[in-house]
Design a protein around this motif. Structure first.
Motif, PDB file in Angstrom:
ATOM      1  N   UNK A   3       0.826  -1.200   0.000  1.00 49.56           N
ATOM      2  CA  UNK A   3       0.000   0.000   0.000  1.00 49.56           C
ATOM      3  C   UNK A   3       0.864   1.255   0.000  1.00 49.56           C
ATOM      4  N   UNK A   4       0.254   2.343  -0.335  1.00 51.50           N
ATOM      5  CA  UNK A   4       0.961   3.611  -0.383  1.00 51.50           C
ATOM      6  C   UNK A   4       1.536   3.966   0.992  1.00 51.50           C
ATOM      7  N   UNK A   5       0.793   3.709   2.045  1.00 51.60           N
ATOM      8  CA  UNK A   5       1.296   4.061   3.369  1.00 51.60           C
ATOM      9  C   UNK A   5       2.481   3.180   3.743  1.00 51.60           C
ATOM     10  N   UNK A   6       2.413   1.919   3.368  1.00 48.12           N
ATOM     11  CA  UNK A   6       3.562   1.055   3.655  1.00 48.12           C
ATOM     12  C   UNK A   6       4.784   1.533   2.880  1.00 48.12           C
ATOM     13  N   UNK A   7       4.574   1.880   1.630  1.00 47.01           N
ATOM     14  CA  UNK A   7       5.692   2.391   0.837  1.00 47.01           C
ATOM     15  C   UNK A   7       6.274   3.630   1.506  1.00 47.01           C
ATOM     16  N   UNK A   8       5.375   4.508   1.951  1.00 43.80           N
ATOM     17  CA  UNK A   8       5.832   5.737   2.596  1.00 43.80           C
ATOM     18  C   UNK A   8       6.649   5.437   3.846  1.00 43.80           C
ATOM     19  N   UNK A   9       6.121   4.552   4.659  1.00 42.88           N
ATOM     20  CA  UNK A   9       6.819   4.210   5.904  1.00 42.88           C
ATOM     21  C   UNK A   9       8.203   3.640   5.590  1.00 42.88           C
ATOM     22  N   UNK A  10       8.215   2.701   4.630  1.00 45.72           N
ATOM     23  CA  UNK A  10       9.474   2.066   4.233  1.00 45.72           C
ATOM     24  C   UNK A  10      10.470   3.087   3.691  1.00 45.72           C
ATOM     25  N   UNK A  11       9.951   4.084   2.983  1.00 44.18           N
ATOM     26  CA  UNK A  11      10.836   5.090   2.375  1.00 44.18           C
ATOM     27  C   UNK A  11      11.181   6.211   3.348  1.00 44.18           C
ATOM     28  N   UNK A  12      10.540   6.186   4.516  1.00 43.65           N
ATOM     29  CA  UNK A  12      10.826   7.219   5.508  1.00 43.65           C
ATOM     30  C   UNK A  12      10.254   8.583   5.176  1.00 43.65           C
ATOM     31  N   UNK A  13       9.138   8.600   4.465  1.00 45.92           N
ATOM     32  CA  UNK A  13       8.479   9.877   4.166  1.00 45.92           C
ATOM     33  C   UNK A  13       7.007   9.794   4.543  1.00 45.92           C
ATOM     34  N   UNK A  14       6.344  10.934   4.456  1.00 47.36           N
ATOM     35  CA  UNK A  14       4.906  10.943   4.711  1.00 47.36           C
ATOM     36  C   UNK A  14       4.177  10.445   3.473  1.00 47.36           C
ATOM     37  N   UNK A  15       3.021   9.809   3.692  1.00 54.01           N
ATOM     38  CA  UNK A  15       2.249   9.344   2.524  1.00 54.01           C
ATOM     39  C   UNK A  15       2.029  10.472   1.520  1.00 54.01           C
ATOM     40  N   UNK A  16       1.790  11.653   2.020  1.00 54.97           N
ATOM     41  CA  UNK A  16       1.507  12.773   1.127  1.00 54.97           C
ATOM     42  C   UNK A  16       2.703  13.102   0.240  1.00 54.97           C
ATOM     43  N   UNK A  17       3.878  12.844   0.752  1.00 55.22           N
ATOM     44  CA  UNK A  17       5.081  13.179  -0.015  1.00 55.22           C
ATOM     45  C   UNK A  17       5.171  12.385  -1.318  1.00 55.22           C
ATOM     46  N   UNK A  18       4.680  11.159  -1.277  1.00 56.57           N
ATOM     47  CA  UNK A  18       4.706  10.357  -2.499  1.00 56.57           C
ATOM     48  C   UNK A  18       3.994  11.095  -3.625  1.00 56.57           C
ATOM     49  N   UNK A  19       2.943  11.791  -3.251  1.00 59.79           N
ATOM     50  CA  UNK A  19       2.138  12.476  -4.260  1.00 59.79           C
ATOM     51  C   UNK A  19       2.791  13.760  -4.761  1.00 59.79           C
TER      52      UNK A  19
END
Lengths: 190, 190, 190, 190
Positions: free
Chosen positions: B29-45
């Motif tokens: 999921x996007x949140x898991x990706x965010x957590x793994x990447x060390x950023x906020x979910x919003x940052x992915x966007x």
DNA sequence: AATGAATGAGTGTTCATTCAT
DNA sequence: GATGAATGAACACTCATTCAT
């Protein structure tokens, strides 16, 4: 009673397979399966432990159908070459005609939801095929390579063919198909 | 203002690839990706339009890396046979050493989230390989079959090999590998 | 299985109405409604298709209650003037006593989430009122203007009155109210 | 420098008003306003404290424009009846021609984001109108009712007219409009 | 055995706002 | 002053699963 049960179990499996085919793996939820099968979501849990269990049982079911299709016309006393030809064309035909089940098996191979046990059980139906290969090796017909190499050059190309066909709108006439079969045969024989 | 950080973009892609590999497509999921990447979910966007865009970009990236790996050592004036050998062993090696990226490409092929455009762009990097094959056909080295059949017997068996290897703990020594290559070569040459 | 609980449906509607009144349309989220109603967010979706559906159902419900309040004491064989008086004071009283529902209807009028169908259904309850007006026109009691003009001078002033009252702390005694009614009556009669 | 500032402030307000009109209140985000105004989201916060502040300032701006439009042609030495007629038709025309600003004012009235202060400031521009009414009352032209009642029967019906017009596709010819005005005049005069 | 109701935890995505330059 | 990047908190909604009957 027993009859009724199995019908319901079948309906659930069938619904799941259809949905996975038409909507894809990700969009196939337990509620949708239930709706498609005409039962309550809770009913699925009477027949299956959970989603993983359902998928594993479906995997095995598909594999069983697939393997029996592939090995149709196998038990007679025919030559190894005839057996090989039979199996290969069966496989080709099944993959072509049952993209549903086929894609299903494909999808499964990469899913962590399908456990070792199911995979092993799924592979277990190919006994006669394996025997044919081993016998052929001993008789000097097939190259002396492990089973994995054998299937990699006999069946995986068909998978690639189908996938490429979908992408490139490749269509095979009778002759071309015979030619392709010949390639497979050439590849694994001495 | 802060400048867009290419490192962050990379971290997100890497996190996504790792998760897809370890948890599968569905559970990434996007949140898991965010957590793994060390950023906020919003940052992915900030870096990607949406999940589909992220996956497509990753797909293209992986394909590009894969293709350039496969075609390494291609541009010199070497014979077709040498080119073929180079490509095949490159492919084998890449598939072995990068099961992550490799499985990733595999998973993608069956996902509705990867669109035509991305797939086409992904395929676009194989120009030299295609030229080699066409030239070989004209020179009478390769059998006169469509490209799809060629790749089905050259590269798909490797995929099968890897998958079978994972399942059966198959290990290839140098000789065995050479033998397998010979099978591929035999299959597609006259 | 548990039966669908009408009390729960009511609680959800009530919670939504209260929140919209106290926090405004924008700040009324599904989770807040759920918390206020004492259920899980997911439970709302057992009773309503989605937020739009919930709001539309509430809109209709409020409109129905409002209209039946307005038309109380309407069916007897009373004169048109008495009907008009009844309706006007009913409307005034309802607007005063139910600022919640009233403001709710107001808010709705400007929301894109309330669809045509709901609006029409909402308007559908005013049949007797419309008949009264048409009859009055034919009998020469009311001015010969479209229905929209009629309601603009009969009911909208009340809305203005309430809004101004809230702003200016205007309070009406019995006599003043009678005088205001007279203005409305004068406005639409010949 | 000063010039540049004000231009940017205007652009932001204008963008916000346009967006609220075209997309509705709920779908008008700060980022969208920024994009529409051609500035960075952060820039908005240079000119306005936060969203609430921005909306309040817009509210006041709209109200000011509206009131000055309504009271155009007011200061000459014309009779009270002429003043009334002028104001009423000005209001009608403004409401018709500026549904944007008008709906905006409407929306605001029900929003908790618009605070008391802004509302009061918004009302403050109607001095001449109020004087006209008070004078008319003293001269026995207007009924002796509070200001709130006056506006409820003079301006609110126009709001109702517009809203009903949108719903029922009501269109007013010149004569009908004159008739409607007459109703308003009849309603508040002795 | 069978079910519809119920739900906590999760989904992808957007928001108003702040940070660092 | 001006900005694009960054974000925690929230959004509407769906999920696999369990509960009560």
């Amino acid at each position: 009673m027993r009859n009724k049960d199995e019908k319901k179990r079948d309906a659930i499996c069938r619904a799941a397979i259809d949905l996975i085919q038409s909507q894809g793996f990700e969009d196939t939820s337990m509620s949708k399966i239930a709706r498609e099968a005409g039962v309550s979501p809770a009913t699925i849990y009477v027949y299956f432990e959970n989603k993983e269990d359902l998928l594993n049982q479906i995997y095995i079911r598909v594999k069983r159908e697939m393997s029996s299709a592939i090995m149709e016309g196998f038990d007679q006393g025919i030559t190894i070459e005839e057996q090989f030809r039979t199996a290969w064309f069966n496989f080709y035909q099944y993959a072509m005609e049952n993209p549903v089940d086929f894609a299903f098996g494909e999808q499964f191979a990469n899913s962590p939801l399908v456990n070792r046990v199911s995979k092993d059980e799924g592979e277990g139906y190919y006994g006669p095929l394996i025997e044919m290969f081993e016998l052929g090796k001993r008789e000097g017909i097939f190259k002396n390579v492990p089973l994995g190499v054998f299937s990699a050059f006999v069946f995986f190309p068909v998978i690639g063919l189908i996938r490429n066909r979908n992408d490139e709108k490749l269509v095979f006439g009778k002759e071309m198909l015979e030619q392709v079969f010949q390639i497979a045969w050439d590849a694994v024989t001495e």
